[in-house]
Design an enzyme around this catalytic site. Sequence first.
Site, short mmCIF file in Angstrom:
data_model
loop_
_atom_site.label_atom_id
_atom_site.label_comp_id
_atom_site.label_asym_id
_atom_site.label_seq_id
_atom_site.Cartn_x
_atom_site.Cartn_y
_atom_site.Cartn_z
N SER A 1 -1.33 -3.24 39.83
CA SER A 1 0.04 -3.27 40.31
C SER A 1 0.50 -4.72 40.46
O SER A 1 0.43 -5.48 39.50
CB SER A 1 0.15 -2.48 41.61
N GLU B 1 2.98 6.59 35.93
CA GLU B 1 2.90 5.61 37.02
C GLU B 1 3.89 5.90 38.14
O GLU B 1 3.63 5.60 39.31
CB GLU B 1 3.15 4.20 36.48
N HIS C 1 0.25 6.04 39.69
CA HIS C 1 -0.04 4.69 40.16
C HIS C 1 -1.18 4.72 41.18
O HIS C 1 -1.14 5.50 42.13
CB HIS C 1 1.23 4.11 40.78
#
Length: 551
Positions: free
Chosen positions: A241, A355, A466
């Site tokens: 990230s 994601e 994610h």
Amino acid sequence: MDKTHQRRARPAAACCAALAALALAAAGAATAKAGTAATAWGSGGAPIVTTDNGAVRGMTAGAVDEFLGIPYAAPPTGNLRWRPPQPPSDWQGVRDATQFAPSCPQVPTLFAPSGTFSEDCLYLNVYTPGLPGGGGDLRLARGGDEGGRPVLVWIHGGGLTQEGSSNYDGSRLAAAGAVVVTINYRLGALGFLAHPALASRPGGPAGNYGLMDQQAALRWVQDNIRQFGGDPHNVAIAGQSAGGLSVLAQLVSTGARGLFQRAIIQSGSFALNQQPLADAEASGEAFAAAAGCPGQTAQTAQCLRNLPVSDLVTPNFVGIPGVVDGKVLTQPIGAALAAGRFAHVPVLNGTNHDEERLFVEGLQVTVSGGTFAPIPDWPVNTDNYQANIAAVLGVSADRAAAIAAEYPPGASPDAALSTLVADANFACPALQIDQETAQQVPTFAYEFNDDSAPNPYSPPLGVATHESELPYLFRLPNAPNQTPLNPDQQTLAASMRAAWVNFAATGSPATAAQPWPAFGGSQRMLSLVPPQPQLETDFAARHHCAFWAAG
């Protein structure tokens, strides 16, 4: 929030300290210059390693030795707030390194580490495969092979405003054969405020102090990691990230040249267009004025440095996408990659299946343009679908209609919105990075596709989203969801850890048990599914990347 950090160094027992000093001295100056790891073992079996700033005592946990809370820079407090990180002070005796140091100040969220928070937070942790010579008999030990083990430096995510190194236990990757280093770096306004009063000269540089911290940690690794059994000439930087975005930033930053030899980007492709310095400074001036420090003078800078941390830790500060400050970053990340202006080291880059699902269905926001944006009309339905597309992507009504035609809402408009935003902001930018880096360096790509993966920060969402891959690499002691992996997932996890370590060691994630072709002109990547990853060649088609490229 800004709790005073109590230095964790504790005086060692006099006999142990004296014996440790004798054992380390016995190694001789020639050994130190040669760079082989030197570890003394205390009477209790605890490993003691000498760094450039002093000795540290860690602890043994199974096959891994852990050293926690080691300072890599001076506390960035007082006059050092919003300045480049400075070297840490030396200490006498043996410093206790069995507890995490405080995490950097941040707004409490689901992703915040446990423990204390302090502006004095520039510390790192080292996990190394069991250093030889233990057993409680205070003898000199040499760690690693002749050249040392590969090193993996982990940069945590959290939007450049949250999280900390203590969220990631590196022992599983260490057990797979790497020396793992997890780092803190300044967050939020303390790490990324751009303001003309803080600039080292008119017109910059300003901001990106957190990225400077990351480089300082990498310099510490260069100077000290051999003592922990690692090879300073075989360092991989990795992050997820905002940590993956940080890896990309270091890949294009000239200040990080030579500090690493591999780069691993996990879900980090979502914010490749950094702000011009003038725009970031204008936002910084508005932030400072709201905090009670208007203007652009030296008095403004002093006012800001005198503020309590609690006045600076606010959800109103946005760290992403970052700033072209003129020093750490001289152009946006995307532009630098497209022009081939990046460190020519092997790259491992990947994304997860969808994601955005964590954000859209879990938090009812999207990550668009690198920032969190609330979905304006929730719940998403067929009536408001196009309007939501226009709002979250910042496109015209006509473009939103074209996107809706490419991604019909179907029976689940919120899932369709998640899919299209993920393709636009994560999947296709990641593919673009693969295409650009593959022209210059060995590039390996993956898509994490275990849709039954237990996401550490959400209930089951039915898709790999994610952060879903993180439990396959690390133990996450502070995550709210501790659902264990099933046997097939454990097999995949072991394969992934072996691939990450082999990439750190050789520049290729392929292992004897798991081939992994380079991305190349045929755009080959690995689909990470349990129990055995599979070759994938249709990524661009499945994520509609031609559509996004044409728009």
